[in-house]
Design an enzyme around this catalytic site. Sequence first.
Site, mmCIF file in Angstrom:
data_model
loop_
_atom_site.group_PDB
_atom_site.id
_atom_site.type_symbol
_atom_site.label_atom_id
_atom_site.label_comp_id
_atom_site.label_asym_id
_atom_site.label_seq_id
_atom_site.Cartn_x
_atom_site.Cartn_y
_atom_site.Cartn_z
ATOM 1 C CB SER A 257 48.480 -85.538 115.510
ATOM 2 O OG SER A 257 47.208 -85.355 115.362
ATOM 3 C CE LYS A 258 49.714 -93.434 113.936
ATOM 4 N NZ LYS A 258 49.593 -94.520 114.686
ATOM 5 N NE ARG A 259 43.946 -84.400 116.038
ATOM 6 C CZ ARG A 259 44.236 -83.289 115.892
ATOM 7 N NH1 ARG A 259 43.010 -82.843 114.753
ATOM 8 N NH2 ARG A 259 44.961 -82.443 116.108
ATOM 9 C CG HIS A 260 46.864 -82.911 110.969
ATOM 10 N ND1 HIS A 260 47.205 -83.036 112.217
ATOM 11 C CD2 HIS A 260 45.883 -81.892 110.923
ATOM 12 C CE1 HIS A 260 46.724 -81.934 113.000
ATOM 13 N NE2 HIS A 260 45.944 -81.278 112.023
ATOM 14 N N GLY A 261 46.395 -87.196 108.585
ATOM 15 C CA GLY A 261 46.867 -88.303 107.453
ATOM 16 C C GLY A 261 48.282 -88.821 107.895
#
Length: 489
Positions: A257-261
């Site tokens: 997800s976005k959390r991973h960059g």
Amino acid sequence: MRIRTRFAPSPTGYLHVGGARTALFSWLYARRHGGEFILRVEDTDRERSTAESVDAILEGMSWLGLDYDQGPFFQSERFPRYREVVQRLLDSGHAYHCYCSKERLETLRAGQMANKQKPRYDGHCRPSCSRAVHALRDIRPSMAKSAVPAGATDAPVVRFRNPADGEVVMEDAIRGRIAFQNAELDDLIIARGDGTPTYNLTVVVDDSDMEISHVIRGDDHINNTPRQINIIRALGLEPPIYAHVPMILGDDGQRLSKRHGAVSVVEYRKQGYLPEALLNYLVRLGWSHGDQEIFSLDEMVALFDLEDVNRAASAFNTEKLVWLNQHYLKTADPAHVARYFGMHLGEMGIDPDAGPELTEVVMAQRERAKTLIEMAENSVFFYQDFEAFDAKAAQKHLRPVIGAALAMLKERLQALDSWTAPAIHQEVVDLAEEMDLKLGKLAQPLRVAVSGRGFSPPIDITLELVGKRRSLERLDKALKFIEDRASSA
Ligand code: GLU
């Protein structure tokens, strides 16, 4: 069999890497078998679908070079067709109107949850047996129609009358055989109260109308598949071949997800990746061919097969993507890299025509850069004069002790007729020898003078590309800097 695959994104956000990989696998499968690849935008959810998202999908596909033979089709333009199919299912008794109020469904759900049961529709409006069966037995079809309850005000939804028992079996091209019990499936809504169709209906209609042979998609749709197969059968059609691609995890084992960059394809473009690096990265994310890591697009097309797709989820690894990007920066045709390099310079507000040939700069810089952004940032001085020298580099290398040598070097360079790297190199080497200086003692101040910074491509190439006039002007500026420093000391 005529191979026809499709990519069917919902335009509710950006094109993320998971979607891009699904698109790539579908595209490769079609190309590999000389088939056709279709782009279909699943935009029936009018509230969540946006034009920006459609643009992002098209931009991402085009940057990756995933061309389509047909489309983009838009489901929002096909409502009359879906309505017709819903009506057919109603007429044949495979679907029925459901008048259950929201409140009733909520109470039902809450009760099931409290009893630790899986929430499902209880068949309240489901006719006791299908009209098809009644028709066979020559009983009046109206008997089987769901009666409009007194006091019903909401427009009814249409539910598919799922078979009550038996099993649905799919031979997934990646997962193998998967069987589902009909008893586990409830009667899903295929048209909402406002008449708009739902995903499981539209996907079936379109895959059939568009003669899709292979449905290659994310495995988050596995549980939808038996429902879709039941609808397909109710319409007297044959299901396509399914291939469910396992999901992508972040490096922490959670769903990517976005959390991973960056997860959006367009974002990777902006961050300076080459499309071939992302494609190569994506194809290896879940597919392998021996232990080969580098695949040209032609090789991918020649080698890709669904049988070689992993069943297990794969983890995203940015370091590997960077490694591939470096590989392609170094080995791809410099003229090709130059197109993207020029685009990045432009996005940084730099005029690519105000300096050396882009291809030459790419060749000079490509051993050192991980991304096109890095390459562009390290190349600004070729196209623009700088205000000041990098403070640390100037402090270290533009010192009064080197002033005389640098001034002499400037004279010699000024006298050069041919401004080429070998000629420049010779002057630097000769002068260093005459003055009994180590080459670096002269080359490093020269580098800081001409590039403004402590690192650049080999100094002779750097000077050749910066050009004679600019190099000499910058040397003057450096000599002035040294002079000021000497007088203020
Ligand atoms: N619109 C669906 C999605 O984006 C497509 C599913 C399918 O490929 O059938 O998940």
